[in-house]
Motif scaffolding. Structure first.
Motif, PDB file in Angstrom:
ATOM      1  N   MET A  58      57.906  -8.662 -18.807  1.00 16.33           N
ATOM      2  CA  MET A  58      57.550  -8.705 -17.396  1.00 16.33           C
ATOM      3  C   MET A  58      58.178  -9.952 -16.773  1.00 16.33           C
ATOM      4  SD  MET A  58      53.632  -7.314 -17.088  1.00 16.33           S
ATOM      5  CE  MET A  58      53.933  -6.840 -15.370  1.00 16.33           C
ATOM      6  N   LYS A  59      58.614  -9.819 -15.523  1.00 20.11           N
ATOM      7  CA  LYS A  59      59.196 -10.944 -14.799  1.00 20.11           C
ATOM      8  C   LYS A  59      58.506 -11.071 -13.444  1.00 20.11           C
ATOM      9  CE  LYS A  59      63.739 -10.335 -16.946  1.00 20.11           C
ATOM     10  NZ  LYS A  59      65.191 -10.084 -16.717  1.00 20.11           N
ATOM     11  N   LEU A  60      58.176 -12.300 -13.078  1.00 17.51           N
ATOM     12  CA  LEU A  60      57.544 -12.576 -11.792  1.00 17.51           C
ATOM     13  C   LEU A  60      58.374 -13.625 -11.072  1.00 17.51           C
ATOM     14  CD1 LEU A  60      53.751 -12.959 -11.126  1.00 17.51           C
ATOM     15  CD2 LEU A  60      55.436 -14.333  -9.887  1.00 17.51           C
ATOM     16  N   TYR A  61      58.879 -13.259  -9.901  1.00 15.79           N
ATOM     17  CA  TYR A  61      59.739 -14.161  -9.131  1.00 15.79           C
ATOM     18  C   TYR A  61      58.950 -14.776  -7.983  1.00 15.79           C
ATOM     19  CZ  TYR A  61      63.528 -11.716 -11.552  1.00 15.79           C
ATOM     20  OH  TYR A  61      64.355 -11.176 -12.510  1.00 15.79           O
ATOM     21  N   SER A  62      59.064 -16.097  -7.842  1.00 18.16           N
ATOM     22  CA  SER A  62      58.393 -16.807  -6.755  1.00 18.16           C
ATOM     23  C   SER A  62      58.986 -18.204  -6.654  1.00 18.16           C
ATOM     24  CB  SER A  62      56.885 -16.913  -7.031  1.00 18.16           C
ATOM     25  OG  SER A  62      56.256 -17.770  -6.095  1.00 18.16           O
ATOM     26  N   LYS A  63      59.011 -18.763  -5.431  1.00 15.92           N
ATOM     27  CA  LYS A  63      59.431 -20.150  -5.271  1.00 15.92           C
ATOM     28  C   LYS A  63      58.394 -21.101  -5.868  1.00 15.92           C
ATOM     29  CE  LYS A  63      62.181 -19.370  -1.087  1.00 15.92           C
ATOM     30  NZ  LYS A  63      62.322 -19.675   0.370  1.00 15.92           N
ATOM     31  N   GLU A  64      57.170 -20.608  -6.007  1.00 11.84           N
ATOM     32  CA  GLU A  64      56.092 -21.378  -6.627  1.00 11.84           C
ATOM     33  C   GLU A  64      55.454 -20.561  -7.738  1.00 11.84           C
ATOM     34  OE1 GLU A  64      53.767 -23.848  -3.543  1.00 11.84           O
ATOM     35  OE2 GLU A  64      54.310 -21.994  -2.489  1.00 11.84           O
ATOM     36  N   PRO A  65      56.169 -20.322  -8.818  1.00 13.94           N
ATOM     37  CA  PRO A  65      55.653 -19.440  -9.868  1.00 13.94           C
ATOM     38  C   PRO A  65      54.373 -19.952 -10.515  1.00 13.94           C
ATOM     39  CG  PRO A  65      57.600 -20.619 -10.633  1.00 13.94           C
ATOM     40  CD  PRO A  65      57.502 -20.871  -9.160  1.00 13.94           C
ATOM     41  N   GLU A  66      54.157 -21.267 -10.462  1.00 15.43           N
ATOM     42  CA  GLU A  66      52.977 -21.837 -11.099  1.00 15.43           C
ATOM     43  C   GLU A  66      51.687 -21.254 -10.534  1.00 15.43           C
ATOM     44  OE1 GLU A  66      55.506 -23.568  -9.937  1.00 15.43           O
ATOM     45  OE2 GLU A  66      56.390 -24.505 -11.722  1.00 15.43           O
ATOM     46  N   LYS A  67      51.705 -20.841  -9.249  1.00 12.59           N
ATOM     47  CA  LYS A  67      50.469 -20.325  -8.658  1.00 12.59           C
ATOM     48  C   LYS A  67      50.079 -18.969  -9.237  1.00 12.59           C
ATOM     49  CE  LYS A  67      52.319 -17.914  -4.557  1.00 12.59           C
ATOM     50  NZ  LYS A  67      52.360 -17.903  -3.081  1.00 12.59           N
ATOM     51  N   TYR A  68      51.032 -18.315  -9.911  1.00 16.18           N
ATOM     52  CA  TYR A  68      50.747 -17.033 -10.538  1.00 16.18           C
ATOM     53  C   TYR A  68      50.481 -17.157 -12.048  1.00 16.18           C
ATOM     54  CZ  TYR A  68      52.180 -14.605  -6.268  1.00 16.18           C
ATOM     55  OH  TYR A  68      52.258 -14.139  -4.969  1.00 16.18           O
TER      56      TYR A  68
END
Length: 205
Positions: free
Chosen positions: A133-143
């Motif tokens: 699984m991959k989760l893309y975000s400018k702030e991935p830490e929040k996920y």
């Protein structure tokens, strides 16, 4: 040991476990088959008030590929393989949960396709081949809390199924059909009536 989806087999997968790492705006994770939906649920909960989208990526049909050679056994050689990418826009978290209730078994267990959901801010989470699984975000830490809450812990060196493949220890990914005989292409046909559209034909990785 990582519990694989039904449409994937890993020859040398005994050492694979759940885990995730964060690199350059992306969370990559190994996720047990039984936990994949829970990751999506976590993303939907955080984005419960957003207008979301669904994407599905499937191998392009043979008729759309450039066949360079046909063999006596009926097999063919293809110049470059592609994937078709489909989107369903403007869908709520509640509607996505209903969609998962109807089609999740096929979406999660198909070994050839990828699917995921995203929000208007460039953040998205997807399930890809071999339980990655991959989760893309400018702030991935929040996920990261999504994974931690499921007992999926951060690791400095994530080892996925792709790291185990060799000529002697291959992986197998295949199309999955449910008890009614429906597969990922049937889902695309059904959802096309609800606004799912083909956005692009992308070269396979």
């Amino acid at each position: 040991m990582l519990k694989m989806i039904k449409g994937a087999q890993v020859t040398n997968g005994d050492s694979l476990t759940q885990g995730y790492n964060i690199v350059e705006g992306m969370i990559s994770a190994n996720v047990d088959a039984d936990n994949i939906r829970n990751v999506f649920e976590g993303f939907l909960e955080i984005n419960r008030n957003e207008s979301l989208f669904l994407f599905i990526e499937v191998p392009s049909r043979l008729d759309d590929e450039t066949v360079t050679e046909t063999f006596e056994d009926g097999g063919v050689a293809i110049e470059t393989t592609h994937n078709d990418v489909y989107y369903l826009d403007g869908i709520s978290a509640a509607a996505l949960r209903e969609l998962f209730e109807m089609f999740y078994e096929i979406l999660v267990n198909d070994g050839l396709s990828a699917f995921g959901v995203g929000n208007p801010y460039g953040e998205e989470v997807g399930k890809y081949k071999y339980n990655v699984m991959k989760l893309y975000s400018k702030e991935p830490e929040k996920y990261a809390c999504i994974f931690e809450s499921l007992g999926i812990n951060k690791t400095d060196e994530l080892i996925t199924a792709w790291n185990t493949f060799s000529e002697k220890t291959p992986g197998i990914s295949e199309k999955y059909s449910d008890s009614e005989g429906r597969d990922i292409y049937d889902i695309i046909e059904i959802l096309s009536e609800e606004g799912l559209y083909k956005a692009e034909m992308r070269e396979s990785e």
